[in-house]
Design a protein around this motif. Structure first.
Motif, PDB file in Angstrom:
ATOM      1  N   ASN A   1      -8.600  -7.376   6.021  1.00 33.27           N
ATOM      2  CA  ASN A   1      -7.905  -8.650   5.890  1.00 33.27           C
ATOM      3  C   ASN A   1      -8.222  -9.367   4.574  1.00 33.27           C
ATOM      4  N   PRO A   2      -8.012  -8.688   3.451  1.00 28.66           N
ATOM      5  CA  PRO A   2      -8.322  -9.314   2.165  1.00 28.66           C
ATOM      6  C   PRO A   2      -7.211 -10.276   1.732  1.00 28.66           C
ATOM      7  N   SER A   3      -7.441 -10.992   0.660  1.00 26.55           N
ATOM      8  CA  SER A   3      -6.397 -11.826   0.050  1.00 26.55           C
ATOM      9  C   SER A   3      -5.239 -10.919  -0.352  1.00 26.55           C
ATOM     10  N   VAL A   4      -4.029 -11.274   0.064  1.00 31.95           N
ATOM     11  CA  VAL A   4      -2.859 -10.450  -0.268  1.00 31.95           C
ATOM     12  C   VAL A   4      -2.668 -10.402  -1.777  1.00 31.95           C
ATOM     13  N   PHE A   5      -2.885 -11.534  -2.427  1.00 34.18           N
ATOM     14  CA  PHE A   5      -2.715 -11.606  -3.885  1.00 34.18           C
ATOM     15  C   PHE A   5      -3.678 -10.651  -4.589  1.00 34.18           C
ATOM     16  N   LEU A   6      -4.955 -10.727  -4.210  1.00 35.19           N
ATOM     17  CA  LEU A   6      -5.962  -9.869  -4.836  1.00 35.19           C
ATOM     18  C   LEU A   6      -5.662  -8.388  -4.574  1.00 35.19           C
ATOM     19  N   ALA A   7      -5.425  -8.064  -3.306  1.00 36.74           N
ATOM     20  CA  ALA A   7      -5.207  -6.657  -2.949  1.00 36.74           C
ATOM     21  C   ALA A   7      -3.982  -6.094  -3.676  1.00 36.74           C
ATOM     22  N   THR A   8      -2.900  -6.853  -3.706  1.00 36.17           N
ATOM     23  CA  THR A   8      -1.682  -6.397  -4.380  1.00 36.17           C
ATOM     24  C   THR A   8      -1.972  -6.083  -5.845  1.00 36.17           C
TER      25      THR A   8
ATOM     26  N   ILE B   1      -9.675   4.473   0.771  1.00 36.35           N
ATOM     27  CA  ILE B   1     -10.413   3.215   0.634  1.00 36.35           C
ATOM     28  C   ILE B   1      -9.482   2.005   0.667  1.00 36.35           C
ATOM     29  N   SER B   2      -8.305   2.124   0.063  1.00 38.68           N
ATOM     30  CA  SER B   2      -7.405   0.978   0.056  1.00 38.68           C
ATOM     31  C   SER B   2      -6.758   0.789   1.432  1.00 38.68           C
ATOM     32  N   PHE B   3      -6.593   1.881   2.174  1.00 39.10           N
ATOM     33  CA  PHE B   3      -6.093   1.761   3.557  1.00 39.10           C
ATOM     34  C   PHE B   3      -7.101   0.976   4.403  1.00 39.10           C
ATOM     35  N   ILE B   4      -8.359   1.354   4.290  1.00 45.45           N
ATOM     36  CA  ILE B   4      -9.402   0.646   5.047  1.00 45.45           C
ATOM     37  C   ILE B   4      -9.527  -0.794   4.549  1.00 45.45           C
ATOM     38  N   TYR B   5      -9.391  -0.966   3.242  1.00 42.44           N
ATOM     39  CA  TYR B   5      -9.500  -2.308   2.645  1.00 42.44           C
ATOM     40  C   TYR B   5      -8.436  -3.244   3.231  1.00 42.44           C
ATOM     41  N   VAL B   6      -7.228  -2.713   3.445  1.00 40.54           N
ATOM     42  CA  VAL B   6      -6.160  -3.524   4.048  1.00 40.54           C
ATOM     43  C   VAL B   6      -6.606  -4.046   5.423  1.00 40.54           C
ATOM     44  N   LEU B   7      -7.380  -3.215   6.129  1.00 40.93           N
ATOM     45  CA  LEU B   7      -7.836  -3.607   7.474  1.00 40.93           C
ATOM     46  C   LEU B   7      -8.900  -4.709   7.449  1.00 40.93           C
TER      47      LEU B   7
ATOM     48  N   TYR C   1       0.836  -1.212   0.000  1.00 37.79           N
ATOM     49  CA  TYR C   1       0.000   0.000   0.000  1.00 37.79           C
ATOM     50  C   TYR C   1       0.870   1.260   0.000  1.00 37.79           C
ATOM     51  N   SER C   2       1.842   1.293   0.899  1.00 36.59           N
ATOM     52  CA  SER C   2       2.696   2.482   1.023  1.00 36.59           C
ATOM     53  C   SER C   2       3.473   2.737  -0.259  1.00 36.59           C
ATOM     54  N   PHE C   3       3.936   1.662  -0.883  1.00 33.13           N
ATOM     55  CA  PHE C   3       4.716   1.808  -2.111  1.00 33.13           C
ATOM     56  C   PHE C   3       3.862   2.411  -3.232  1.00 33.13           C
ATOM     57  N   TYR C   4       2.718   1.798  -3.503  1.00 30.51           N
ATOM     58  CA  TYR C   4       1.908   2.279  -4.631  1.00 30.51           C
ATOM     59  C   TYR C   4       1.336   3.670  -4.370  1.00 30.51           C
ATOM     60  N   CYS C   5       0.982   3.953  -3.119  1.00 38.43           N
ATOM     61  CA  CYS C   5       0.478   5.299  -2.815  1.00 38.43           C
ATOM     62  C   CYS C   5       1.556   6.349  -3.044  1.00 38.43           C
TER      63      CYS C   5
ATOM     64  N   LEU D   1      -4.906  -5.407  -7.197  1.00 37.11           N
ATOM     65  CA  LEU D   1      -5.799  -4.243  -7.319  1.00 37.11           C
ATOM     66  C   LEU D   1      -4.994  -2.952  -7.223  1.00 37.11           C
ATOM     67  N   PHE D   2      -4.078  -2.877  -6.251  1.00 35.64           N
ATOM     68  CA  PHE D   2      -3.261  -1.672  -6.085  1.00 35.64           C
ATOM     69  C   PHE D   2      -2.407  -1.432  -7.331  1.00 35.64           C
ATOM     70  N   ARG D   3      -1.821  -2.526  -7.838  1.00 38.36           N
ATOM     71  CA  ARG D   3      -0.951  -2.422  -9.016  1.00 38.36           C
ATOM     72  C   ARG D   3      -1.764  -1.975 -10.238  1.00 38.36           C
ATOM     73  N   ALA D   4      -2.915  -2.616 -10.447  1.00 42.25           N
ATOM     74  CA  ALA D   4      -3.746  -2.284 -11.614  1.00 42.25           C
ATOM     75  C   ALA D   4      -4.224  -0.840 -11.531  1.00 42.25           C
ATOM     76  N   TYR D   5      -4.601  -0.411 -10.322  1.00 39.03           N
ATOM     77  CA  TYR D   5      -5.080   0.961 -10.156  1.00 39.03           C
ATOM     78  C   TYR D   5      -3.983   1.959 -10.534  1.00 39.03           C
ATOM     79  N   THR D   6      -2.771   1.711 -10.009  1.00 43.94           N
ATOM     80  CA  THR D   6      -1.655   2.625 -10.273  1.00 43.94           C
ATOM     81  C   THR D   6      -1.370   2.707 -11.768  1.00 43.94           C
ATOM     82  N   ILE D   7      -1.337   1.548 -12.420  1.00 46.66           N
ATOM     83  CA  ILE D   7      -1.075   1.542 -13.869  1.00 46.66           C
ATOM     84  C   ILE D   7      -2.203   2.269 -14.610  1.00 46.66           C
ATOM     85  N   ALA D   8      -3.458   1.987 -14.232  1.00 45.34           N
ATOM     86  CA  ALA D   8      -4.594   2.609 -14.923  1.00 45.34           C
ATOM     87  C   ALA D   8      -4.537   4.126 -14.826  1.00 45.34           C
ATOM     88  N   ARG D   9      -4.168   4.642 -13.646  1.00 44.38           N
ATOM     89  CA  ARG D   9      -4.142   6.104 -13.491  1.00 44.38           C
ATOM     90  C   ARG D   9      -2.970   6.731 -14.241  1.00 44.38           C
ATOM     91  N   ILE D  10      -1.846   6.016 -14.323  1.00 47.99           N
ATOM     92  CA  ILE D  10      -0.717   6.551 -15.102  1.00 47.99           C
ATOM     93  C   ILE D  10      -1.101   6.581 -16.581  1.00 47.99           C
TER      94      ILE D  10
END
Lengths: 151, 151, 151
Positions: free
Chosen positions: A93-100, A85-91, A18-22, A102-111
């Motif tokens: 306790n989602p699948s690490v694979f899915l969350a990772t 929303i992604s900070f709260i989502y981490v809380l 989370y911290s990295f992608y943010c 989602l964060f990656r796809a979001y970052t790429i989509a916005r770039i």
């Protein structure tokens, strides 16, 4: 001890992701301020009389500048919501694979959104698609959060 | 127990510093809404027909109002990024001395930015300089964060 | 263990309340993007030439679209500040009853604000009142935070 909370948070691999992608997204957003400034100077199009005066021009509106500003405003409307929303989502306790991913796809989509909107203008649906991916990911996590904390 | 997380966070002096300066910055940003409202009333320049009607005027654009709004938008483009980036920065276990002074300098720079932009207009480079200090501090912390969580 | 921080945060009932209302507010803000898009299509009023072209029209400004955008901008100016300030407020160990009702009142006030501003336009002071409630709640918590961390 100052260590406690730091260590606790950092033990959670998703917080690190989370911290990295943010942080990447913040740098991307900051680049919009710089891009606006450069486009203003290039087109000698300033919003403030005191800036225009330095270039011996009058205040004027330029379409290239406005395009960068629209891309920037779109960032402001969307990315800070993702931060929360992604900070709260981490809380939740989602699948690490899915969350990772989602964060990656979001970052790429916005770039991609910024590039096709303000750097190299590409015909639709490139912009709409990258915007939609971001909106869908934020919306998915927001709904998951609401359900998680409602129940 | 509700105490745990609260106590843990508050044990970290940097979190206290972070919370203090962020709250000050929020109050500063809120004052922009009030300043916009006051400037609108003073110049009888409203964006909504239902507001203009109350003063028996038509909707109009006023340069003083637009200046306050530009200063406000500049806040929106920058300060929320600081909120997130400095939170993550605290997690990277930085020097307390350095971090405290970065937070302090950022807060002062943004208050100066508002004053020279929208309250008492001062010729450049006052505004550019205070903006640049803020941008540099956020950028520095963002890069530190990316490196910390990348490695 | 990834569990630690998650469990610790979730043990605090106010964090759960905070997470719930913030997620609702994010969904509300996201709906503004959708509403802007729908209003643009309905009035064939687009900001980008490439969008207008798809509908065989020219770029134009429409008052209904601008109204939705003003409501959206008002959200951007206010709600992200609430996200941060209420997070910090939770850390000051406030009365659970008071905090819960502040979060609830804020969320309702902002939803009402959007409705009377951009969906069914209602004469003042409906909009001013709902805006004021939100501003007062954020301001109250911000001042509490400053005092808590100053002392």
């Amino acid at each position: 001890m100052a260590q406690t909370i730091v260590e606790t948070l950092l033990e959670n691999p998703l917080f690190r992701t989370y911290s990295f992608y943010c942080s990447v997204l913040v740098l991307k957003m900051m680049s919009m301020s710089v891009l606006t400034g450069l486009t203003r100077v290039k087109n000698k199009a300033f919003a403030n009389p005191e800036d225009a005066k330095n270039f011996n021009v009058k205040v004027k509106v330029n379409e290239d500048v406005e395009r960068v500003r629209r891309a920037h405003l779109n960032d402001l409307e969307n990315i800070p919501l993702f931060f929360l929303i992604s900070f709260i989502y981490v809380l939740t306790n989602p699948s690490v694979f899915l969350a990772t991913n989602l964060f990656r796809a979001y970052t790429i989509a916005r770039i991609v959104h910024t590039i096709v909107y303000a750097v190299v203008v590409i015909p639709q649906p490139a912009r709409g698609f990258s915007f939609g991916v971001g909106l869908f990911i934020t919306g998915y996590m927001a709904v998951q959060n609401v359900l998680y904390f409602l129940l």
